[in-house]
Design a protein around this motif. Structure first.
Motif, mmCIF file in Angstrom:
data_model
loop_
_atom_site.group_PDB
_atom_site.id
_atom_site.type_symbol
_atom_site.label_atom_id
_atom_site.label_comp_id
_atom_site.label_asym_id
_atom_site.label_seq_id
_atom_site.Cartn_x
_atom_site.Cartn_y
_atom_site.Cartn_z
ATOM 1 N N TYR A 30 0.850 -1.176 0.000
ATOM 2 C CA TYR A 30 0.000 0.000 0.000
ATOM 3 C C TYR A 30 0.893 1.237 0.000
ATOM 4 C CZ TYR A 30 -4.229 -2.655 1.246
ATOM 5 O OH TYR A 30 -5.306 -3.508 1.242
ATOM 6 N N ARG A 31 0.300 2.360 -0.333
ATOM 7 C CA ARG A 31 1.044 3.606 -0.247
ATOM 8 C C ARG A 31 0.135 4.717 0.246
ATOM 9 N NH1 ARG A 31 2.117 4.747 -6.718
ATOM 10 N NH2 ARG A 31 -0.033 5.343 -7.281
ATOM 11 N N GLN A 32 0.764 5.714 0.838
ATOM 12 C CA GLN A 32 0.015 6.870 1.316
ATOM 13 C C GLN A 32 0.807 8.128 1.027
ATOM 14 O OE1 GLN A 32 -1.164 6.709 5.451
ATOM 15 N NE2 GLN A 32 -2.825 8.185 5.083
ATOM 16 N N ALA A 33 0.214 8.974 0.195
ATOM 17 C CA ALA A 33 0.816 10.260 -0.120
ATOM 18 C C ALA A 33 0.295 11.306 0.861
ATOM 19 C CB ALA A 33 0.476 10.653 -1.554
ATOM 20 N N PRO A 34 1.029 12.390 1.043
ATOM 21 C CA PRO A 34 0.578 13.436 1.974
ATOM 22 C C PRO A 34 -0.822 13.935 1.650
ATOM 23 C CG PRO A 34 2.833 13.845 1.307
ATOM 24 C CD PRO A 34 2.331 12.713 0.451
ATOM 25 N N GLY A 35 -1.673 13.962 2.668
ATOM 26 C CA GLY A 35 -3.019 14.464 2.486
ATOM 27 C C GLY A 35 -3.978 13.505 1.799
ATOM 28 N N LYS A 36 -3.509 12.291 1.530
ATOM 29 C CA LYS A 36 -4.357 11.311 0.845
ATOM 30 C C LYS A 36 -4.532 10.065 1.696
ATOM 31 C CE LYS A 36 -3.310 12.749 -3.880
ATOM 32 N NZ LYS A 36 -2.906 12.288 -5.241
ATOM 33 N N GLN A 37 -5.555 9.295 1.346
ATOM 34 C CA GLN A 37 -5.783 8.032 2.047
ATOM 35 C C GLN A 37 -4.806 6.972 1.577
ATOM 36 O OE1 GLN A 37 -9.976 7.101 1.415
ATOM 37 N NE2 GLN A 37 -10.458 7.915 3.430
ATOM 38 N N ARG A 38 -4.571 6.007 2.450
ATOM 39 C CA ARG A 38 -3.725 4.879 2.065
ATOM 40 C C ARG A 38 -4.456 4.084 0.982
ATOM 41 N NH1 ARG A 38 -0.817 1.414 6.740
ATOM 42 N NH2 ARG A 38 -0.358 3.585 7.313
ATOM 43 N N GLU A 39 -3.708 3.698 -0.050
ATOM 44 C CA GLU A 39 -4.322 2.978 -1.154
ATOM 45 C C GLU A 39 -3.550 1.714 -1.483
ATOM 46 O OE1 GLU A 39 -4.266 5.157 -4.826
ATOM 47 O OE2 GLU A 39 -2.097 5.488 -4.760
ATOM 48 N N LEU A 40 -4.276 0.723 -1.986
ATOM 49 C CA LEU A 40 -3.651 -0.522 -2.392
ATOM 50 C C LEU A 40 -2.878 -0.310 -3.683
ATOM 51 C CD1 LEU A 40 -3.317 -3.635 -2.145
ATOM 52 C CD2 LEU A 40 -5.389 -3.819 -3.546
ATOM 53 N N TYR A 72 5.454 3.872 1.356
ATOM 54 C CA TYR A 72 4.993 2.556 0.939
ATOM 55 C C TYR A 72 5.061 1.588 2.129
ATOM 56 C CZ TYR A 72 4.884 3.943 -3.934
ATOM 57 O OH TYR A 72 4.564 4.555 -5.137
ATOM 58 N N TYR A 73 3.986 0.823 2.287
ATOM 59 C CA TYR A 73 3.869 -0.127 3.382
ATOM 60 C C TYR A 73 3.623 -1.530 2.840
ATOM 61 C CZ TYR A 73 2.814 4.122 6.087
ATOM 62 O OH TYR A 73 2.855 5.368 6.667
ATOM 63 N N CYS A 74 4.275 -2.514 3.433
ATOM 64 C CA CYS A 74 3.903 -3.891 3.114
ATOM 65 C C CYS A 74 3.003 -4.418 4.222
ATOM 66 C CB CYS A 74 5.124 -4.780 2.924
ATOM 67 S SG CYS A 74 6.093 -5.087 4.398
ATOM 68 N N THR A 75 2.196 -5.403 3.857
ATOM 69 C CA THR A 75 1.254 -5.953 4.804
ATOM 70 C C THR A 75 1.046 -7.441 4.550
ATOM 71 O OG1 THR A 75 -1.022 -5.811 5.652
ATOM 72 C CG2 THR A 75 -0.707 -5.298 3.327
ATOM 73 N N LEU A 76 0.800 -8.162 5.612
ATOM 74 C CA LEU A 76 0.365 -9.550 5.525
ATOM 75 C C LEU A 76 -1.107 -9.573 5.885
ATOM 76 C CD1 LEU A 76 3.194 -11.679 7.186
ATOM 77 C CD2 LEU A 76 2.883 -11.066 4.790
ATOM 78 N N ALA A 77 -1.914 -9.925 4.927
ATOM 79 C CA ALA A 77 -3.350 -10.094 5.140
ATOM 80 C C ALA A 77 -4.007 -8.860 5.752
ATOM 81 C CB ALA A 77 -3.605 -11.314 6.017
ATOM 82 N N THR A 78 -3.439 -7.715 5.540
ATOM 83 C CA THR A 78 -3.892 -6.430 6.108
ATOM 84 C C THR A 78 -4.046 -6.504 7.627
ATOM 85 O OG1 THR A 78 -6.265 -6.838 5.757
ATOM 86 C CG2 THR A 78 -5.039 -5.779 3.965
ATOM 87 N N THR A 79 -3.341 -7.445 8.209
ATOM 88 C CA THR A 79 -3.360 -7.599 9.661
ATOM 89 C C THR A 79 -2.059 -7.101 10.274
ATOM 90 O OG1 THR A 79 -4.833 -9.498 9.508
ATOM 91 C CG2 THR A 79 -3.559 -9.268 11.545
ATOM 92 N N PHE A 80 -0.970 -7.448 9.623
ATOM 93 C CA PHE A 80 0.352 -7.031 10.083
ATOM 94 C C PHE A 80 0.923 -6.040 9.071
ATOM 95 C CE2 PHE A 80 0.206 -10.139 13.317
ATOM 96 C CZ PHE A 80 -0.331 -11.287 12.762
ATOM 97 N N TRP A 81 1.541 -4.972 9.591
ATOM 98 C CA TRP A 81 2.032 -3.895 8.741
ATOM 99 C C TRP A 81 3.469 -3.551 9.094
ATOM 100 C CZ3 TRP A 81 -0.963 -1.488 4.956
ATOM 101 C CH2 TRP A 81 -2.321 -1.836 4.942
ATOM 102 N N GLY A 82 4.211 -3.147 8.088
ATOM 103 C CA GLY A 82 5.531 -2.609 8.327
ATOM 104 C C GLY A 82 5.447 -1.141 8.693
ATOM 105 N N GLN A 83 6.607 -0.552 8.921
ATOM 106 C CA GLN A 83 6.664 0.832 9.365
ATOM 107 C C GLN A 83 6.638 1.816 8.207
ATOM 108 O OE1 GLN A 83 9.269 -1.042 8.919
ATOM 109 N NE2 GLN A 83 10.767 0.260 7.883
#
Length: 113
Positions: free
Chosen positions: A37-47, A94-105
């Motif tokens: 996923y990614r999140q730009a400033p002022g925007k929602q996190r997106e897949l 940019y964030y990685c995730t496992l099953a949208t349960t566990f997230w990186g920093q």
């Protein structure tokens, strides 16, 4: 405990490439669906990209299709995002995730024009 640690972000010129890595500990990554996923400033996190468990089908955001590739290395218990032909609008954390349960920093990607 499950931990995800991303790396590989940085500053790159438009048209360049980066490969993001996500090292997983505390669980076997191949047993889980994975995603970036990614999140730009002022925007929602997106897949950005998603891969089902045990290396099944992948899907991508329309904005990155044909440019980004998600993959996993089961031997290293790692997940990757190869990003080519980068554009300024790809700038985000940019964030990685496992099953949208566990997230990186998260890891910052900045694309200059």
């Amino acid at each position: 405990q499950v931990q995800l640690v991303e790396s590989g972000g940085g500053l790159v010129q438009a048209g360049g490439s980066l490969t993001l890595s996500c090292l997983v500990s505390g669980t076997t990554a191949r047993l889980h669906a994975i995603g970036w996923y990614r999140q730009a400033p002022g925007k929602q996190r997106e897949l950005v990209a998603h891969m089902g468990s045990i290396g099944s089908s992948t899907n991508y955001a329309d904005s990155v299709k044909g440019r980004f590739t998600i993959s996993r290395d089961n031997a290293k218990n790692a997940v990757y995002l190869q990003m080519n032909s980068l554009k300024p609008e790809d700038t985000a954390v940019y964030y990685c995730t496992l099953a949208t349960t566990f997230w990186g920093q998260g890891t910052q990607v900045t694309v200059s024009s």
